[in-house]
Design a protein around this motif. Structure first.
Motif, short mmCIF file in Angstrom:
data_model
loop_
_atom_site.label_atom_id
_atom_site.label_comp_id
_atom_site.label_asym_id
_atom_site.label_seq_id
_atom_site.Cartn_x
_atom_site.Cartn_y
_atom_site.Cartn_z
N GLU A 235 3.64 73.25 64.22
CA GLU A 235 2.21 73.58 64.05
C GLU A 235 2.03 74.79 63.15
N ASN A 236 2.89 75.79 63.30
CA ASN A 236 2.80 76.99 62.47
C ASN A 236 3.14 76.67 61.02
N VAL A 237 4.13 75.83 60.81
CA VAL A 237 4.51 75.42 59.45
C VAL A 237 3.37 74.66 58.78
N ILE A 238 2.77 73.75 59.51
CA ILE A 238 1.66 72.96 58.96
C ILE A 238 0.48 73.87 58.64
N SER A 239 0.22 74.86 59.47
CA SER A 239 -0.87 75.81 59.21
C SER A 239 -0.64 76.54 57.89
N GLU A 240 0.61 76.90 57.62
CA GLU A 240 0.89 77.59 56.35
C GLU A 240 0.69 76.65 55.17
N ILE A 241 1.11 75.40 55.31
CA ILE A 241 0.91 74.42 54.23
C ILE A 241 -0.59 74.26 53.94
N LYS A 242 -1.39 74.17 54.99
CA LYS A 242 -2.85 74.06 54.81
C LYS A 242 -3.41 75.32 54.14
N HIS A 243 -2.90 76.47 54.57
CA HIS A 243 -3.34 77.74 53.97
C HIS A 243 -3.03 77.77 52.48
N VAL A 267 12.38 67.80 62.10
CA VAL A 267 12.07 67.17 60.82
C VAL A 267 11.02 66.07 61.03
N PHE A 268 11.22 65.25 62.06
CA PHE A 268 10.27 64.18 62.34
C PHE A 268 8.91 64.76 62.75
N ASP A 269 8.92 65.82 63.55
CA ASP A 269 7.65 66.43 63.99
C ASP A 269 6.85 66.95 62.80
N ILE A 270 7.51 67.69 61.89
CA ILE A 270 6.81 68.26 60.73
C ILE A 270 6.31 67.15 59.81
N CYS A 271 7.17 66.19 59.53
CA CYS A 271 6.77 65.11 58.62
C CYS A 271 5.66 64.26 59.22
N SER A 272 5.71 64.02 60.52
CA SER A 272 4.68 63.21 61.18
C SER A 272 3.31 63.87 61.08
N ARG A 294 19.20 57.30 57.72
CA ARG A 294 18.25 56.66 56.80
C ARG A 294 16.81 56.81 57.30
N GLU A 295 16.60 56.69 58.61
CA GLU A 295 15.26 56.81 59.18
C GLU A 295 14.66 58.18 58.86
N MET A 296 15.48 59.23 58.92
CA MET A 296 14.99 60.57 58.59
C MET A 296 14.56 60.65 57.14
N LEU A 297 15.36 60.10 56.25
CA LEU A 297 15.02 60.14 54.83
C LEU A 297 13.76 59.35 54.53
N VAL A 298 13.55 58.27 55.26
CA VAL A 298 12.34 57.46 55.05
C VAL A 298 11.09 58.28 55.35
N ILE A 299 11.06 58.96 56.50
CA ILE A 299 9.85 59.71 56.86
C ILE A 299 9.71 60.95 55.98
N MET A 300 10.83 61.55 55.55
CA MET A 300 10.75 62.68 54.61
C MET A 300 10.12 62.22 53.30
N LYS A 301 10.54 61.06 52.81
CA LYS A 301 9.98 60.53 51.56
C LYS A 301 8.48 60.25 51.72
N GLU A 302 8.09 59.66 52.83
CA GLU A 302 6.68 59.35 53.06
C GLU A 302 5.84 60.61 53.16
N ALA A 303 6.45 61.69 53.66
CA ALA A 303 5.72 62.95 53.83
C ALA A 303 5.71 63.81 52.58
N GLY A 304 6.33 63.34 51.49
CA GLY A 304 6.24 64.07 50.22
C GLY A 304 7.52 64.64 49.68
#
Length: 502
Positions: A235-243, A267-272, A294-304
């Protein structure tokens, strides 16, 4: 009280770099919360020379100057400290960062212009120093500092690391001109990837964790952050990205954790959340192959995520296991690279050689793996850093003098001649000429941008000679460089690039 935080100018111009110095920006944010007048001077980002620093010192008249010191740029930082004292000898000069955290005694013994060193994590320690100045108290009781006392060097015990990283304010990026005025052209720099495509990489940095549990031979990160990993909440990481998006129109960034995928769940929590919030950002990060699927890389790719940097280091499993202590397998390396290519995630894999006990066959295996993976992978001789395991090995084996000083140009002659950093190179089984032969041959395999960068640095370096000892080292190395470089160019014209043979 006025505080100036400095990332010093460079004697040798750097091409294409200029990431945010988060350590300075976090400290500035902490000081500002306490209503302390603080400025940040990042000469590297602004490409400002030393004369601009002189002018700023004269106008701002700081009470305290904090200087961030990295080993490759330590001599420029020492020069900045001298400029501060020349402007006003009463100014308190405090140094921090990876280099002085690993070599506090050596620095204070040789650099008289530095008064205090912050060892390790700096935000709260630096604030305590500022408070002591304001209240005219002694510094001696402050933990995690080194200072002089009655002709001796006093290195205090470390303080407890900051456990709750969410308690820190976001870095004070608005103190940098590029963010204050939204100079978007300075948000990025060009980099040529291993596949030769030139892309724009963000200079905006986010750190989501501190500490590294691993103990790689060449790394000194534990000296700065420690071995215990502390994580910011998703949540704190996402707040900084929004900032970043709302305050500065930043839509791309790099995650500068030593290992972003230290926790699969995180990694999954942040990307989700990035996907749920539809943030539409692009980012790149460093990761280890042993924690990837591979599943981790898939969601990382989808998240940017569009680029990942992977430290493979060697193509010899023996070297990875018995020397580096990397705890990865080459089979897993090949799987992860295959997944990245399949998903369209660009990857840059780092390799090194001239390691302890490394044979010519080991180097040949590394070059073979690089060719197998394709492209122009970063590849260079093993640099010795203060506080690393390899520094201890080099001194134990007599490769480096036991009285080697990181604060002076040492008679140790094995340095990268294309660099102004005077980082010593580990030389054991391979001869110096063999090491140079591999290095300069690889320059001709490198991307066009990297090759031009090396040539530029070599020519510019000739204008930066500061002493007779330095001149001898430079010309000794340049003689070898020219011999190897032109010999390999001739071979290329006749036969093309050749692999290293034992």
């Amino acid at each position: 009280m006025r505080v100036l935080l400095i990332d010093p100018p460079r004697s040798t111009k750097a091409l294409g770099l200029g990431e945010d110095k988060l350590g300075l920006l976090y400290m500035a944010a902490i000081l500002r919360e306490k209503n302390i007048d603080v400025r940040v001077y990042d000469a590297h980002i602004e490409n400002n020379p030393f004369k601009d620093l002189k002018s700023l010192l004269k106008k701002y008249k700081p009470t305290i100057v904090g200087i961030s010191i990295y080993t490759p740029t330590r001599f420029d930082a020492f020069k900045a400290a001298k400029l501060v004292k020349h402007a006003d000898k009463e100014t308190l000069v405090v140094a921090g960062g990876p280099h002085v955290s690993s070599a506090p005694r050596d620095t204070l013994e040789n650099i008289k212009e530095i008064d205090i060193i912050v060892v390790g994590e700096g935000e709260r320690v630096f604030l305590e120093i500022c408070n002591s100045v304001a209240e005219k108290k002694s510094f001696e009781g402050i933990k995690s500092i080194a200072l002089r006392k009655e002709g001796d060097i006093l290195i205090n015990a470390r303080c407890e690391p900051i456990k709750n990283l969410d308690s820190l304010p976001f870095p004070a990026r608005d103190l940098l001109r590029k963010y204050k005025h939204k100079e978007k052209s300075k948000y990025h720099f060009n980099m040529q990837m291993p596949d030769r495509e030139i892309i724009k990489l963000s200079s905006t940095c986010i750190i989501t964790a501190r500490g590294c549990p691993f103990n790689c031979l060449f790394c000194a990160v534990p000296e700065l952050w420690g071995r215990n990993v502390r994580l910011r909440s998703p949540e704190n990481v996402i707040s900084e990205i929004k900032h970043l998006k709302e305050a500065f129109d930043v839509d791309s960034f790099q995650i500068v954790d030593d290992t972003f995928n230290i926790s699969r769940k995180r990694v999954f929590d942040i990307c989700s959340v990035i996907l749920k919030e539809r943030l539409k950002v692009k980012w790149h990060c460093h990761m280890r192959v042993d924690n990837v699927d591979r599943e981790m890389l898939v969601i990382m790719k989808e998240a940017g995520c569009f680029i990942t940097y992977i430290g493979i280091e060697s193509g010899s499993q023996k070297i990875l296991d018995q020397v580096i202590g990397k705890k990865i397998t080459l089979d897993k390396v090949r799987k992860v690279i295959g997944w990245c290519d399949e998903l369209g995630i660009k990857r840059s894999c780092n390799f090194i050689y001239s390691l302890p006990g490394e044979t010519r066959e080991d180097v040949a295996q590394t070059i073979a793996l690089m060719k197998e993976l394709g492209g122009k992978q970063p590849f260079g001789p093993t640099m010795i850093l203060p506080g690393s395991r390899i520094e201890k090995i080099a001194k134990e084996k007599g490769i480096m003098p036991k009285d080697f000083s990181w604060s002076r140009i040492s008679p140790y002659k094995y340095y990268d001649p294309t660099s102004n950093s005077f980082l010593p190179i580990f030389v054991e089984n391979l001869t110096w000429n063999e090491i140079l032969d591999i290095f300069y041959k690889h320059i001709t395999w490198q991307s066009t941008m990297r090759t031009k960068n090396y040539i530029f640095r070599i020519l510019y370096r000739l204008l930066q000679i500061r002493s007779f000892t330095e001149a001898k080292l430079i010309f000794y190395n340049y003689f070898n460089f020219l011999r190897v470089f032109f010999r390999n160019l001739k071979k290329q014209k006749r036969k093309g690039a050749k692999t290293f043979k034992k």
